[in-house]
Every structure is written in structure tokens, then in C-alpha cells.
Design a protein around this motif. Structure first.
Motif, PDB file in Angstrom:
ATOM      1  N   UNK A  88      -1.847  10.778  -2.658  1.00  0.00           N
ATOM      2  CA  UNK A  88      -1.766   9.587  -1.816  1.00  0.00           C
ATOM      3  C   UNK A  88      -0.382   9.128  -1.397  1.00  0.00           C
ATOM      4  N   UNK A  89       0.653   9.941  -1.613  1.00  0.00           N
ATOM      5  CA  UNK A  89       2.004   9.513  -1.198  1.00  0.00           C
ATOM      6  C   UNK A  89       2.015   9.137   0.281  1.00  0.00           C
ATOM      7  N   UNK A  90       2.676   8.034   0.591  1.00  0.00           N
ATOM      8  CA  UNK A  90       2.874   7.652   1.995  1.00  0.00           C
ATOM      9  C   UNK A  90       4.319   7.890   2.418  1.00  0.00           C
ATOM     10  N   UNK A  91       5.223   8.002   1.447  1.00  0.00           N
ATOM     11  CA  UNK A  91       6.638   8.226   1.718  1.00  0.00           C
ATOM     12  C   UNK A  91       7.169   9.304   0.786  1.00  0.00           C
ATOM     13  N   UNK A  92       7.706  10.368   1.376  1.00  0.00           N
ATOM     14  CA  UNK A  92       8.307  11.445   0.587  1.00  0.00           C
ATOM     15  C   UNK A  92       9.813  11.278   0.641  1.00  0.00           C
ATOM     16  N   UNK A  93      10.493  11.598  -0.427  1.00  0.00           N
ATOM     17  CA  UNK A  93      11.961  11.545  -0.456  1.00  0.00           C
ATOM     18  C   UNK A  93      12.456  12.973  -0.695  1.00  0.00           C
ATOM     19  N   UNK A  94      12.735  13.685   0.386  1.00  0.00           N
ATOM     20  CA  UNK A  94      13.048  15.106   0.257  1.00  0.00           C
ATOM     21  C   UNK A  94      14.508  15.368   0.600  1.00  0.00           C
ATOM     22  N   UNK A 102       0.805  -1.233   0.000  1.00  0.00           N
ATOM     23  CA  UNK A 102       0.000   0.000   0.000  1.00  0.00           C
ATOM     24  C   UNK A 102       0.837   1.281   0.000  1.00  0.00           C
ATOM     25  N   UNK A 103       2.170   1.152   0.054  1.00  0.00           N
ATOM     26  CA  UNK A 103       2.983   2.361   0.155  1.00  0.00           C
ATOM     27  C   UNK A 103       3.192   3.007  -1.216  1.00  0.00           C
ATOM     28  N   UNK A 104       3.242   4.322  -1.206  1.00  0.00           N
ATOM     29  CA  UNK A 104       3.510   5.093  -2.424  1.00  0.00           C
ATOM     30  C   UNK A 104       4.650   6.057  -2.101  1.00  0.00           C
ATOM     31  N   UNK A 105       5.807   5.808  -2.720  1.00  0.00           N
ATOM     32  CA  UNK A 105       6.999   6.635  -2.496  1.00  0.00           C
ATOM     33  C   UNK A 105       7.137   7.613  -3.650  1.00  0.00           C
ATOM     34  N   UNK A 106       6.573   8.808  -3.459  1.00  0.00           N
ATOM     35  CA  UNK A 106       6.661   9.866  -4.476  1.00  0.00           C
ATOM     36  C   UNK A 106       6.837  11.181  -3.746  1.00  0.00           C
ATOM     37  N   UNK A 107       7.300  12.202  -4.460  1.00  0.00           N
ATOM     38  CA  UNK A 107       7.374  13.520  -3.864  1.00  0.00           C
ATOM     39  C   UNK A 107       8.782  13.842  -3.432  1.00  0.00           C
ATOM     40  N   UNK A 108       9.324  14.900  -4.039  1.00  0.00           N
ATOM     41  CA  UNK A 108      10.668  15.382  -3.732  1.00  0.00           C
ATOM     42  C   UNK A 108      10.532  16.856  -3.334  1.00  0.00           C
ATOM     43  N   UNK A 109      11.645  17.565  -3.249  1.00  0.00           N
ATOM     44  CA  UNK A 109      11.594  18.958  -2.766  1.00  0.00           C
ATOM     45  C   UNK A 109      10.581  19.806  -3.529  1.00  0.00           C
ATOM     46  N   UNK A 110      10.505  19.614  -4.843  1.00  0.00           N
ATOM     47  CA  UNK A 110       9.694  20.509  -5.665  1.00  0.00           C
ATOM     48  C   UNK A 110       8.260  20.058  -5.875  1.00  0.00           C
ATOM     49  N   UNK A 111       7.918  18.844  -5.462  1.00  0.00           N
ATOM     50  CA  UNK A 111       6.575  18.358  -5.811  1.00  0.00           C
ATOM     51  C   UNK A 111       5.916  17.517  -4.714  1.00  0.00           C
ATOM     52  N   UNK A 112       6.338  17.735  -3.457  1.00  0.00           N
ATOM     53  CA  UNK A 112       5.760  16.870  -2.413  1.00  0.00           C
ATOM     54  C   UNK A 112       4.288  17.185  -2.139  1.00  0.00           C
ATOM     55  N   UNK A 113       3.888  18.449  -2.374  1.00  0.00           N
ATOM     56  CA  UNK A 113       2.464  18.776  -2.173  1.00  0.00           C
ATOM     57  C   UNK A 113       1.595  17.944  -3.117  1.00  0.00           C
ATOM     58  N   UNK A 114       1.952  17.935  -4.400  1.00  0.00           N
ATOM     59  CA  UNK A 114       1.187  17.168  -5.390  1.00  0.00           C
ATOM     60  C   UNK A 114       1.196  15.682  -5.027  1.00  0.00           C
ATOM     61  N   UNK A 115       2.349  15.206  -4.543  1.00  0.00           N
ATOM     62  CA  UNK A 115       2.460  13.795  -4.179  1.00  0.00           C
ATOM     63  C   UNK A 115       1.486  13.463  -3.038  1.00  0.00           C
ATOM     64  N   UNK A 116       1.442  14.331  -2.030  1.00  0.00           N
ATOM     65  CA  UNK A 116       0.543  14.095  -0.889  1.00  0.00           C
ATOM     66  C   UNK A 116      -0.917  14.109  -1.343  1.00  0.00           C
ATOM     67  N   UNK A 117      -1.238  15.027  -2.257  1.00  0.00           N
ATOM     68  CA  UNK A 117      -2.617  15.097  -2.761  1.00  0.00           C
ATOM     69  C   UNK A 117      -2.992  13.824  -3.517  1.00  0.00           C
TER      70      UNK A 117
END
Ligand SMILES: *Cc1c(COP(=O)(O)O)cnc(C)c1O
Length: 222
Positions: free
Chosen positions: A204-210, A187-202
């Protein structure tokens, strides 16, 4: 801004994005990416409460994990892994976010405990970019599920430069639903970096890599 201020600023922005998405911020784990950064910075982050770290080069990750073995922290391998090095990565990483080829998955097979794995998706039309093509999702999911020593936790992706990040992450969310029909625990979704973590959270990201938004610029081009 100091490191502590940047970390606080990003944590607040993550909480805002979670609120916007109607999600509990506790569902979102932040992995701080420390590639090219010195050991001192990792120690400072650990003292500020960061527990999950990400590295993308095997040799650097291996040596940092050894030097910092006194800290109560966990390592995520997020870069392209050579199958020759895959077995070694098992010894310091608790999760590999970049399962993208049959050879790497096979090299990670082990009867000695399980490591967390994420299938890395290719969001471009270029097969040379690495990552699993959407047409191969089910096949690769089955392969990981049949490999002893890897616990399939979900999917990982990097939004392609110049594409709408929200739309890219929507595709990741749909791919996640697809693999969950075969692997309900993935069920984990690893998306979202410094420039796009907001979109990733919207989406369903469960893991951000910032990285840089917290650490500041990397000492080398990374
Ligand atoms: C470097 C890196 C990140 C972090 O990138 P920033 O833009 O510094 O936040 C995330 N994921 C992967 C795979 C990376 O290589």
C-alpha cells in the motif's frame, strides 16, 4: 546505464509492482533521494520529469533548495531533524517525513501555513533507533493533529536491515489504518527504497523514497 535509463527501468518496475498489487501506478509517487548527489544530477532528473526530491541532512537540503530555486520541484525532508533546525526546514520543504519526537513536532508549530507531515514509525524493538513506537501511535497522532502548522498526511518507515520487508510494511499498513481512525485524511504511506519498493507497493505504499537505484552509487557513503 545512463541516468535516464535507470529512471526508466525503475519506473517500469514500479508499474509492474503496481499491476501485481492490482493498483493504479498513478497512486504511487516516487521521491528521488539525492543526498550526497551534486546539483547537476538533480537538474538532469528535473529535466527528465522528476518533481519530488528527498534529502536527509538539513544543511545540504537547505543549500540545494536555494541553489535550485529556479526549478519547478518540491523537497521532502526524510532524515532525522533537530528541533533547533525544524523551523528552518519549513522554509524549503513541503513535507517532513520524519516526525518522530515531541520536540520536533512542537518546533514545527506555526501560524504561517501548513507543512505536510508523516509520523515516522520505529519498526525495531530498539527505542534508540528513532521513530514512534507502536504503543505511542495514538498519542503522537493526537499531538500532531493539535499542532497548528502541520497537516498530518500519513506514516513513514524504513524496513529494518535483515527483516522481511513485506512483513515490516504490512505492520506499517496496519499502523496507517490505526491512525486513520483519528486522522481520516492521513492516508499516505511513505515506504520503499531501492531494495524493497516492490514489497512496499504490495503493502500500500503511496510514496517511495528511491535513491541509489535511480541515481547510481552515492559519491560518499550515505
Ligand atoms: C537514503 C534514504 C533513502 C534511499 O535509499 P536508497 O537505498 O538509496 O534507495 C530512503 N529513505 C531514507 C530515510 C534515506 O535516508
Amino acid at each position: 546505464m545512463t541516468l535516464e535509463e535507470r529512471l526508466g527501468f525503475i519506473r517500469a518496475a514500479i508499474a509492474d509492482a503496481a499491476a501485481e498489487a492490482g493498483r493504479d501506478p498513478a497512486e504511487v509517487t516516487t521521491i528521488v533521494v539525492t543526498k550526497f548527489q551534486p546539483l547537476e544530477l538533480i537538474r538532469e532528473l528535473a529535466a527528465l520529469g522528476v518533481r519530488e526530491f528527498g534529502e536527509n541532512r538539513h544543511q545540504e537540503a537547505q543549500s540545494k533548495a536555494a541553489e535550485l530555486s529556479d526549478l519547478d520541484i518540491s523537497w521532502n525532508f526524510i532524515g532525522q531533524l533537530q528541533s533547533k533546525k525544524a523551523r528552518q526546514a519549513r522554509s524549503y520543504a513541503h513535507a517532513i517525513h520524519s516526525l518522530d519526537r515531541v520536540s520536533v513536532i512542537e518546533a514545527l508549530a506555526s501560524t504561517d501555513g501548513a507543512i505536510d507531515g508523516y509520523l515516522q514509525l520505529n519498526l525495531t524493538d530498539d527505542p534508540g533507533r528513532g521513530g514512534v513506537a507502536f504503543s505511542q501511535l495514538e498519542t503522537m497522532t493526537e499531538l500532531v493533529l493539535s499542532t497548528e502548522g502541520i497537516r498530518l498526511r500519513g506514516v513513514m518507515a524504513v524496513a529494518p536491515v535483515g527483516q522481511d520487508a513485506r512483513r515490516a510494511f504490512e505492520r506499517v499498513r496496519l499502523a496507517s489504518n490505526r491512525i486513520q481512525t483519528l486522522a481520516p485524511e492521513a492516508t499516505f504511506i511513505s515506504t520503499g527504497m531501492s531494495g524493497d519498493f516492490r514489497e512496499a507497493i504490495l503493502e500500500g505504499a503511496t510514496h517511495l523514497r528511491i535513491g541509489s537505484a535511480i541515481t547510481g552509487n552515492r559519491p560518499d557513503a550515505g
